[in-house]
Design a protein around this motif. Structure first.
Motif, PDB file in Angstrom:
ATOM      1  N   THR A 181       2.677  -0.608  -6.249  1.00  0.00           N
ATOM      2  CA  THR A 181       4.429  -0.466  -5.327  1.00  0.00           C
ATOM      3  C   THR A 181       3.609  -0.912  -3.909  1.00  0.00           C
ATOM      4  O   THR A 181       2.598  -1.156  -3.317  1.00  0.00           O
ATOM      5  N   ALA A 182       4.546  -1.236  -3.443  1.00  0.00           N
ATOM      6  CA  ALA A 182       4.707  -1.859  -2.303  1.00  0.00           C
ATOM      7  C   ALA A 182       4.130  -0.640  -1.115  1.00  0.00           C
ATOM      8  O   ALA A 182       4.815   0.463  -1.052  1.00  0.00           O
ATOM      9  N   PHE A 221       8.762  10.185   0.009  1.00  0.00           N
ATOM     10  CA  PHE A 221       7.597   9.783  -0.454  1.00  0.00           C
ATOM     11  C   PHE A 221       6.270   9.091   1.001  1.00  0.00           C
ATOM     12  O   PHE A 221       5.981   9.184   0.748  1.00  0.00           O
ATOM     13  N   HIS A 222       7.463   9.000   2.331  1.00  0.00           N
ATOM     14  CA  HIS A 222       6.707   8.303   3.867  1.00  0.00           C
ATOM     15  C   HIS A 222       5.762   9.121   3.903  1.00  0.00           C
ATOM     16  O   HIS A 222       5.205   8.896   4.753  1.00  0.00           O
ATOM     17  N   GLU A 223       6.299  10.074   3.782  1.00  0.00           N
ATOM     18  CA  GLU A 223       5.213  11.628   4.123  1.00  0.00           C
ATOM     19  C   GLU A 223       3.715  11.252   4.197  1.00  0.00           C
ATOM     20  O   GLU A 223       3.032  11.773   4.540  1.00  0.00           O
ATOM     21  N   ASP A 224       3.554  10.344   2.644  1.00  0.00           N
ATOM     22  CA  ASP A 224       2.526  10.550   2.025  1.00  0.00           C
ATOM     23  C   ASP A 224       1.712   8.664   2.123  1.00  0.00           C
ATOM     24  O   ASP A 224       0.244   9.155   2.652  1.00  0.00           O
ATOM     25  N   THR A 240      -1.329   8.691   4.571  1.00  0.00           N
ATOM     26  CA  THR A 240      -2.675   8.742   3.244  1.00  0.00           C
ATOM     27  C   THR A 240      -2.457   7.523   2.342  1.00  0.00           C
ATOM     28  O   THR A 240      -4.029   7.366   1.994  1.00  0.00           O
ATOM     29  N   LEU A 241      -1.553   7.714   1.882  1.00  0.00           N
ATOM     30  CA  LEU A 241      -2.000   6.264   0.631  1.00  0.00           C
ATOM     31  C   LEU A 241      -2.451   4.721   1.270  1.00  0.00           C
ATOM     32  O   LEU A 241      -2.856   4.229   0.226  1.00  0.00           O
ATOM     33  N   PHE A 242      -1.378   4.621   2.388  1.00  0.00           N
ATOM     34  CA  PHE A 242      -1.747   3.144   2.728  1.00  0.00           C
ATOM     35  C   PHE A 242      -2.318   3.229   3.960  1.00  0.00           C
ATOM     36  O   PHE A 242      -1.763   2.794   5.446  1.00  0.00           O
ATOM     37  N   ALA A 246       3.507   2.270   8.598  1.00  0.00           N
ATOM     38  CA  ALA A 246       4.276   2.433   8.245  1.00  0.00           C
ATOM     39  C   ALA A 246       5.267   2.893   7.652  1.00  0.00           C
ATOM     40  O   ALA A 246       6.371   3.426   7.783  1.00  0.00           O
ATOM     41  N   LYS A 247       5.281   4.963   7.509  1.00  0.00           N
ATOM     42  CA  LYS A 247       5.684   5.359   7.280  1.00  0.00           C
ATOM     43  C   LYS A 247       7.426   5.811   8.494  1.00  0.00           C
ATOM     44  O   LYS A 247       8.186   5.904   8.296  1.00  0.00           O
ATOM     45  N   ASP A 248       6.599   4.847  10.333  1.00  0.00           N
ATOM     46  CA  ASP A 248       7.517   5.326  11.200  1.00  0.00           C
ATOM     47  C   ASP A 248       8.050   3.902  10.892  1.00  0.00           C
ATOM     48  O   ASP A 248      10.091   4.161  11.402  1.00  0.00           O
TER      49      ASP A 248
END
Length: 196
Positions: A45-46, A93-96, A99-101, A107-109
Motif C-alpha cells: 500500500t502507499a 490510518f495516519h496515526e500509525d 511506526t508503519l513507515f 508523512a503523517k503530517d
C-alpha cells in the motif's frame, strides 16, 4: 514467458476461483483468519499505510443486524455463510504511519493532515488490501463471496464509527451446493493493455 507460480496455485487463486453464493456449514476458525491475515498483510500500500480494518461477524445477534442491512438478494447467503467479514477503511490510518513507515515518519503530517486526503488514500489502499484478502481466502482453500449490495450508512452506524468507511461485506467458507454462477466473460489483453 511463463509465470513462476505453479499452475495449480494459479488455478486456485485466479482461474478456477469464483465468487461463492452458497456455503457448507463447516466453521471458519480464528486460526484460519489469522493465517489469511498473516499472509496478505505483506501486500503493498502507499506509504505502507494499511488502512483496511476487518470486522468479523460471528454472533447470531450481530449476524441478524447485518442481514437486515443487506440487499434482498444478499440476505440469505449472508445469513447462512459460516463467517462474514465487514471490510472497512480506517480514515485515521495516519496515526500509525510513524511506526508503519519509519523511512518517512513525517508523512503523517506532510500528506495526511487533512481528512479529505486521508479518506481518498484510505479508500484506495483499503480496496487494494480487500483484494489481497480475497486472494488470501482462496489461498486458505476457502471461498469468498464479496458483496457491495448493502446499506453502507446503516452498516457504518451499526458496526463501525465515523472514522471508518465500509467497503464490502465478504461471506467466507467452503463452497456449498450450486455455489457458482456461470463464469462471466473477461476482456482480452489487447482490450485492456495499451503500449505508448
Amino acid at each position: 514467458m511463463s509465470l513462476v507460480l505453479d499452475p495449480a496455485a494459479q488455478d486456485l487463486l485466479f482461474r478456477e476461483a469464483r465468487t461463492a453464493n452458497t456455503f457448507t456449514d463447516e466453521p471458519v476458525t480464528e486460526e484460519q483468519v489469522q493465517a489469511i491475515y498473516d499472509l496478505v498483510k505483506y501486500g503493498p500500500t502507499a506509504f505502507n499505510q494499511t488502512p483496511l480494518r476487518i470486522t468479523l461477524v460471528r454472533s447470531a445477534e450481530a449476524r441478524e443486524r447485518l442481514v437486515q442491512r443487506m440487499s434482498e438478494g444478499n440476505q440469505a447467503k449472508t445469513a447462512s455463510a459460516p463467517l462474514v467479514a465487514i471490510l472497512s477503511a480506517d480514515n485515521e490510518f495516519h496515526e500509525d504511519l510513524p511506526t508503519l513507515f519509519p523511512a518517512f515518519p513525517q508523512a503523517k503530517d506532510v500528506f495526511f493532515s487533512e481528512r479529505p486526503a486521508r479518506e481518498n488514500a484510505a479508500g484506495m489502499n483499503a480496496a487494494l488490501q480487500a483484494a489481497y484478502f480475497i486472494v488470501g481466502i482462496r489461498a486458505a482453500g476457502l471461498a469468498a463471496g464479496p458483496m457491495t449490495g448493502f446499506d453502507f450508512e446503516g452498516v457504518r452506524k451499526e458496526f463501525l464509527d465515523d472514522d471508518h468507511t465500509p467497503l464490502m461485506v465478504v461471506n467466507i467458507g467452503r463452497p456449498g451446493a450450486d455455489a457458482w454462477y456461470p463464469r462471466s466473460p473477461r476482456l482480452d489483453f489487447d482490450q485492456v493493455v495499451t503500449t505508448v
